[in-house]
Design a protein around this motif. Structure first.
Motif, mmCIF file in Angstrom:
data_model
loop_
_atom_site.group_PDB
_atom_site.id
_atom_site.type_symbol
_atom_site.label_atom_id
_atom_site.label_comp_id
_atom_site.label_asym_id
_atom_site.label_seq_id
_atom_site.Cartn_x
_atom_site.Cartn_y
_atom_site.Cartn_z
ATOM 1 N N PRO A 81 -10.515 -6.995 -6.805
ATOM 2 C CA PRO A 81 -9.451 -6.918 -5.524
ATOM 3 C C PRO A 81 -9.955 -7.984 -4.170
ATOM 4 C CG PRO A 81 -8.898 -5.118 -7.661
ATOM 5 C CD PRO A 81 -10.644 -5.757 -7.634
ATOM 6 N N LYS A 82 -8.630 -8.448 -3.917
ATOM 7 C CA LYS A 82 -8.944 -8.755 -2.847
ATOM 8 C C LYS A 82 -7.601 -8.434 -2.121
ATOM 9 C CE LYS A 82 -10.990 -13.269 -3.367
ATOM 10 N NZ LYS A 82 -11.021 -15.006 -3.398
ATOM 11 N N GLU A 83 -6.984 -7.836 -0.785
ATOM 12 C CA GLU A 83 -6.680 -7.606 0.557
ATOM 13 C C GLU A 83 -4.956 -7.767 -0.040
ATOM 14 O OE1 GLU A 83 -5.161 -7.538 4.610
ATOM 15 O OE2 GLU A 83 -7.143 -9.158 4.634
ATOM 16 N N GLU A 84 -4.348 -8.897 -0.495
ATOM 17 C CA GLU A 84 -3.490 -8.880 -0.785
ATOM 18 C C GLU A 84 -2.565 -8.238 -2.165
ATOM 19 O OE1 GLU A 84 -5.660 -12.366 -2.373
ATOM 20 O OE2 GLU A 84 -5.677 -11.636 -0.281
ATOM 21 N N HIS A 85 -3.924 -7.773 -3.038
ATOM 22 C CA HIS A 85 -3.417 -7.304 -4.423
ATOM 23 C C HIS A 85 -3.815 -5.266 -3.666
ATOM 24 C CE1 HIS A 85 -6.293 -10.521 -5.687
ATOM 25 N NE2 HIS A 85 -5.015 -10.701 -6.145
ATOM 26 N N TYR A 86 -4.141 -4.849 -3.378
ATOM 27 C CA TYR A 86 -4.204 -3.651 -2.454
ATOM 28 C C TYR A 86 -3.016 -3.383 -1.751
ATOM 29 C CZ TYR A 86 -9.040 -2.277 -3.675
ATOM 30 O OH TYR A 86 -10.284 -2.351 -4.369
ATOM 31 N N THR A 87 -2.849 -4.419 -0.828
ATOM 32 C CA THR A 87 -1.157 -4.348 -0.505
ATOM 33 C C THR A 87 -0.492 -4.655 -1.281
ATOM 34 O OG1 THR A 87 -2.250 -5.874 1.615
ATOM 35 C CG2 THR A 87 -0.113 -5.904 1.239
ATOM 36 N N CYS A 88 -0.388 -4.839 -2.700
ATOM 37 C CA CYS A 88 0.273 -4.968 -3.523
ATOM 38 C C CYS A 88 0.840 -3.594 -4.082
ATOM 39 C CB CYS A 88 0.378 -6.174 -4.207
ATOM 40 S SG CYS A 88 1.015 -7.521 -4.073
ATOM 41 N N ILE A 89 -0.284 -3.063 -4.121
ATOM 42 C CA ILE A 89 -0.349 -1.546 -5.188
ATOM 43 C C ILE A 89 -0.036 -0.704 -3.916
ATOM 44 C CG2 ILE A 89 -2.079 0.093 -5.760
ATOM 45 C CD1 ILE A 89 -1.001 -2.301 -8.182
ATOM 46 N N ILE A 90 -0.244 -0.319 -2.415
ATOM 47 C CA ILE A 90 -0.383 -0.127 -1.526
ATOM 48 C C ILE A 90 1.011 0.151 -1.732
ATOM 49 C CG2 ILE A 90 0.024 0.898 0.924
ATOM 50 C CD1 ILE A 90 -2.908 -0.177 0.582
ATOM 51 N N ASP A 91 1.832 -1.228 -1.847
ATOM 52 C CA ASP A 91 3.732 -1.351 -1.607
ATOM 53 C C ASP A 91 4.091 -0.716 -2.567
ATOM 54 O OD1 ASP A 91 6.163 -2.368 0.083
ATOM 55 O OD2 ASP A 91 6.046 -3.776 -1.768
ATOM 56 N N LEU A 92 3.761 -0.394 -3.509
ATOM 57 C CA LEU A 92 4.086 -0.444 -5.098
ATOM 58 C C LEU A 92 4.779 1.141 -5.464
ATOM 59 C CD1 LEU A 92 5.352 -0.681 -7.926
ATOM 60 C CD2 LEU A 92 2.367 -1.082 -8.565
ATOM 61 N N LEU A 93 3.180 1.918 -4.909
ATOM 62 C CA LEU A 93 2.937 3.172 -4.957
ATOM 63 C C LEU A 93 4.247 3.890 -3.850
ATOM 64 C CD1 LEU A 93 -1.161 3.422 -5.921
ATOM 65 C CD2 LEU A 93 1.204 4.143 -6.960
ATOM 66 N N GLY A 94 4.221 3.077 -2.776
ATOM 67 C CA GLY A 94 4.736 4.005 -1.407
ATOM 68 C C GLY A 94 6.483 3.880 -1.647
ATOM 69 N N ARG A 95 6.443 2.533 -2.315
ATOM 70 C CA ARG A 95 8.060 2.048 -2.827
ATOM 71 C C ARG A 95 8.560 3.016 -3.509
ATOM 72 N NH1 ARG A 95 10.701 -2.819 -2.335
ATOM 73 N NH2 ARG A 95 9.364 -4.343 -1.006
ATOM 74 N N ASN A 96 7.445 3.908 -4.099
ATOM 75 C CA ASN A 96 7.995 4.642 -5.661
ATOM 76 C C ASN A 96 7.876 6.282 -5.301
ATOM 77 O OD1 ASN A 96 9.125 3.199 -7.984
ATOM 78 N ND2 ASN A 96 7.389 1.893 -7.230
ATOM 79 N N GLU A 97 7.441 7.196 -4.053
ATOM 80 C CA GLU A 97 7.057 8.133 -3.702
ATOM 81 C C GLU A 97 6.345 8.701 -3.932
ATOM 82 O OE1 GLU A 97 10.818 9.977 -4.756
ATOM 83 O OE2 GLU A 97 11.776 9.025 -3.093
ATOM 84 N N ARG A 98 5.054 7.707 -3.868
ATOM 85 C CA ARG A 98 3.779 8.341 -4.160
ATOM 86 C C ARG A 98 3.094 8.043 -3.120
ATOM 87 N NH1 ARG A 98 3.216 6.257 -10.815
ATOM 88 N NH2 ARG A 98 0.949 6.774 -10.794
ATOM 89 N N PRO A 99 2.637 8.459 -2.061
ATOM 90 C CA PRO A 99 1.882 8.771 -0.724
ATOM 91 C C PRO A 99 0.952 8.814 -1.461
ATOM 92 C CG PRO A 99 3.811 9.809 -0.584
ATOM 93 C CD PRO A 99 4.018 9.421 -1.804
ATOM 94 N N GLU A 100 0.223 9.927 -2.309
ATOM 95 C CA GLU A 100 -0.698 10.139 -1.525
ATOM 96 C C GLU A 100 -1.669 9.439 -2.180
ATOM 97 O OE1 GLU A 100 -2.345 12.602 -0.309
ATOM 98 O OE2 GLU A 100 0.266 13.716 0.178
ATOM 99 N N GLU A 101 -1.167 9.033 -3.554
ATOM 100 C CA GLU A 101 -2.491 7.616 -4.079
ATOM 101 C C GLU A 101 -2.304 6.276 -3.504
ATOM 102 O OE1 GLU A 101 -1.059 6.992 -8.887
ATOM 103 O OE2 GLU A 101 0.403 8.470 -7.980
ATOM 104 N N ALA A 102 -0.779 6.073 -2.730
ATOM 105 C CA ALA A 102 -0.822 4.476 -1.661
ATOM 106 C C ALA A 102 -2.091 4.719 -0.721
ATOM 107 C CB ALA A 102 0.773 4.569 -0.960
#
Length: 248
Positions: free
Chosen positions: A227-248
């Motif tokens: 995974p590269k930066e853009e993939h991690y960015t997508c996952i952080i955005d996915l978790l952040g949008r769905n109220e999982r800030p600790e995992e993000a």
């Protein structure tokens, strides 16, 4: 005497061919170095042009973000202003479609598509032409055409599949993205990093948390992709949008 005359004619034709190839090589050299004004001057001075000459000049314009000039050049060729009309080849039309994609001009894209159908009867078997058509219709917002022409393609590779998947991802249609991705995997075509960027982007925009996390895991575990930066960015955005800030 007739044999000598024929031989002289052949030598003359070969000389013209060699001369033209030298000019085309110069065009390519200037294009590769980004010297678009020099390319234009050289092209206008060419005493005889073939389809390689016209296509090279179009490539120069599209690469320098001058897509409208590329399309105008194609129109000039087909108008026969230079004395004769030269039929385009696959690369010519790929560049024309790319120009239409840059301009988001569906009408001109359809006109180019019509030319392709007339000039290249076997174009639906050309991966590059098909993929560029998919991209052009997608960027113009015509997703029904996008899927129709993608399904009609006789040959598809990972770039074709990724282009179709990205088409739906940028419009936030995650379920269509997931369906296309599964079809791709079922055809035993391995996704690449760009494919996963599209899938993860769609998952993020539509809140498919579990699916997105599964795809992120599959990248490394199933397909051996780091995974590269853009993939991690997508996952952080996915978790952040769905109220999982600790995992993000």
């Amino acid at each position: 005497m007739e044999d000598i005359s024929c031989l002289s004619q052949k030598i003359g034709e070969q000389s013209i061919h060699t001369f033209r190839e030298v000019w085309n090589s110069l065009l390519s050299g200037y294009i590769n170095n980004g010297l678009i004004e020099d390319v234009k001057a050289l092209f206008e001075d060419m005493p005889e042009k073939n389809i390689i000459s016209w296509t090279s000049m179009m490539i120069g314009y599209v690469q320098k973000d001058l897509p409208e000039k590329g399309l105008n050049l194609l129109a000039k060729n087909y108008s026969g202003e230079e004395g004769s009309r030269i039929e385009g080849n696959c690369l010519t039309f790929v560049m024309a479609l790319e120009a239409c994609s840059h301009l988001i001009d569906l009408d001109k894209g359809k006109q180019i598509h019509a030319k392709i159908i007339r000039a290249l009867p076997d174009a639906d078997g050309n991966v590059s032409v098909g993929t560029t058509l998919v991209d052009m219709y997608s960027k113009s917002g015509s997703l029904c055409y996008t899927l129709r022409f993608f399904d009609a393609m006789k040959e598809k590779n990972v770039v074709s599949w990724t282009s179709a998947i990205m088409s739906f991802a940028v419009h936030g249609l995650a379920f269509q993205v997931v369906e296309l991705f599964q079809r791709m995997v079922n055809m035993v075509i391995n996704p690449n990093e760009v494919t996963f960027t599209a899938v993860l982007t769609a998952s993020s925009h539509c809140g498919l948390v579990d699916e997105g996390m599964q795809y992120f895991t599959q990248m490394r575990n199933r397909y051996g992709l780091t995974p590269k930066e853009e993939h991690y960015t997508c996952i952080i955005d996915l978790l952040g949008r769905n109220e999982r800030p600790e995992e993000a």
